[in-house]
Design a protein around this motif. Sequence first.
Motif, short mmCIF file in Angstrom:
data_model
loop_
_atom_site.label_atom_id
_atom_site.label_comp_id
_atom_site.label_asym_id
_atom_site.label_seq_id
_atom_site.Cartn_x
_atom_site.Cartn_y
_atom_site.Cartn_z
N GLN A 54 0.82 -1.21 0.00
CA GLN A 54 0.00 0.00 0.00
C GLN A 54 0.86 1.26 0.00
N LEU A 55 1.96 1.24 0.75
CA LEU A 55 2.86 2.40 0.75
C LEU A 55 3.53 2.58 -0.60
N ARG A 56 3.91 1.48 -1.23
CA ARG A 56 4.53 1.56 -2.56
C ARG A 56 3.54 2.12 -3.58
N PHE A 57 2.31 1.67 -3.49
CA PHE A 57 1.28 2.21 -4.38
C PHE A 57 1.11 3.72 -4.15
N MET A 58 1.14 4.12 -2.90
CA MET A 58 0.97 5.54 -2.57
C MET A 58 2.04 6.39 -3.25
N PHE A 59 3.30 5.91 -3.21
CA PHE A 59 4.39 6.66 -3.85
C PHE A 59 4.31 6.58 -5.37
N LEU B 282 3.30 -4.34 -12.61
CA LEU B 282 3.26 -4.12 -11.16
C LEU B 282 4.47 -4.77 -10.47
N ARG B 283 4.96 -5.87 -11.04
CA ARG B 283 6.16 -6.51 -10.48
C ARG B 283 7.38 -5.61 -10.70
N ILE B 284 7.44 -4.95 -11.85
CA ILE B 284 8.55 -4.02 -12.12
C ILE B 284 8.57 -2.91 -11.07
N PHE B 285 7.39 -2.49 -10.64
CA PHE B 285 7.28 -1.41 -9.66
C PHE B 285 7.42 -1.89 -8.22
N GLY B 286 7.58 -3.20 -8.04
CA GLY B 286 7.83 -3.72 -6.70
C GLY B 286 6.61 -3.99 -5.85
N VAL B 287 5.43 -4.01 -6.46
CA VAL B 287 4.22 -4.27 -5.66
C VAL B 287 3.72 -5.70 -5.83
N VAL B 288 4.43 -6.50 -6.64
CA VAL B 288 4.09 -7.92 -6.79
C VAL B 288 5.24 -8.74 -6.23
N GLU B 289 4.89 -9.70 -5.36
CA GLU B 289 5.89 -10.57 -4.75
C GLU B 289 5.82 -11.96 -5.37
N GLY B 290 6.91 -12.67 -5.26
CA GLY B 290 6.93 -14.05 -5.75
C GLY B 290 7.03 -14.12 -7.25
N SER B 291 6.81 -15.33 -7.76
CA SER B 291 6.99 -15.58 -9.19
C SER B 291 5.69 -15.96 -9.90
#
Length: 407
Positions: A71-76, A192-201
């Motif tokens: 949520q914080l990453r999305f905010m930024f 979204l994974r590029i932006f760091g909001v998706v975890e795992g594979s």
Amino acid sequence: ENMDIHGGGVDLMFPHHDNEMAQSEAFHQCCQWVNYFLHAGHLHIKGLKMSKSLKNFITIRQALQEHTPRQLRFMFLLQPWDKPMNYSDQTVDDAKAKEKYFKNFFGAAKSVLRNDFVSERQGWTEADRALWETLNEIQLKVHKSLLDNFKTYDVIQHLVDLVKECNTYLTAESKPKNLLIQKVAIYVTKMLRIFGVVEGSDKIGFGSDGGEGGSKEEVIAPFVDAFVDFREKVRVAAKTKSSPGDLLKECDDVRDDTLANLGIRVEDGADSSVWKMDDPETIRKEVEEKRQKAAEAAAKKKKAKIEKLEKDLQKAEKDRLTPVEMFKSGSNADKWGSYDDDGKPLTTKAGEPLSKSQKKSVDKEAKNQEKNHQKLLKSAGDQGIDAYISSLQKDLENLKLEFQKDD
């Protein structure tokens, strides 16, 4: 001797970075020590620059106590990186809304992808082609936005627009194309994974919040237990010939309690239901809010019923009197002196004959009272007015007791 990208806060632009360049270029004997400077905007807390002197300082650890890292990453991501960034209830709520929007889309997409599509006809319709063209257009827009000063907030909006079109397609099409939905979902997940909001594979979705290990039996045990327990309740209900309402309640309980605790959200539709994976705490919170709203609605409905019953009882007490009884009781007893053969007032308490307007008013009152009295007699039926009013009083008392108990 040379640096491609140098980052820092906007307050370091001058004189800190100018001095740093002058010293480094003199030391290394080069004309351009840094190719690109990236100066990030300051973080503002509810509109004011974050500062210890203003006592509005918040650490990452403190922020994570209230919000998730995603949520914080999305905010930024939803704000320009080179402008002041605002940390407020509004910006965090916007981030949470975007997270929920994507999460619901991933759940809907996975629900479609679980269907067997190989036996279905794969020829594309106009709707399929339109969604494919939208996907290609969005991909171009995303690329241009990233080239234009890393406008992540524009990228997120482009992805939202793509998801919106895909949701419209899913709603309108009875048989959406599996591979087309998969293409859209994979692309959204990739960005979204590029932006760091998706975890795992995982190819689609935000990924698991934690890696569960253990054997196959340990993994599936809670789900099998839930199914077996529900099956047993259905068997008991069938043997005891329970009502359809009891069976539906068991279905609601397994949806809102058992499966919610397992992180499975079940959404009921007109013809079928779909399931999606989600955080158990999030589902439980939504279920609790839903139950709270239902309880408030039920209480409001019960209160309105009490108020109506009180008015009905008050009116019944008034309408139980015949016109003759009405003119000789209550406040009317002190108002009139004599009456005619029909029980209507002839004179006032002072012995004065009624005026023309008073006679007209009395006739109207008598007519209305007779009409209401006859209506009450019809409602009371064979039990009579007294028994009917007693039943209203009893119903009112029981409703009030139930209302107090629920409250």
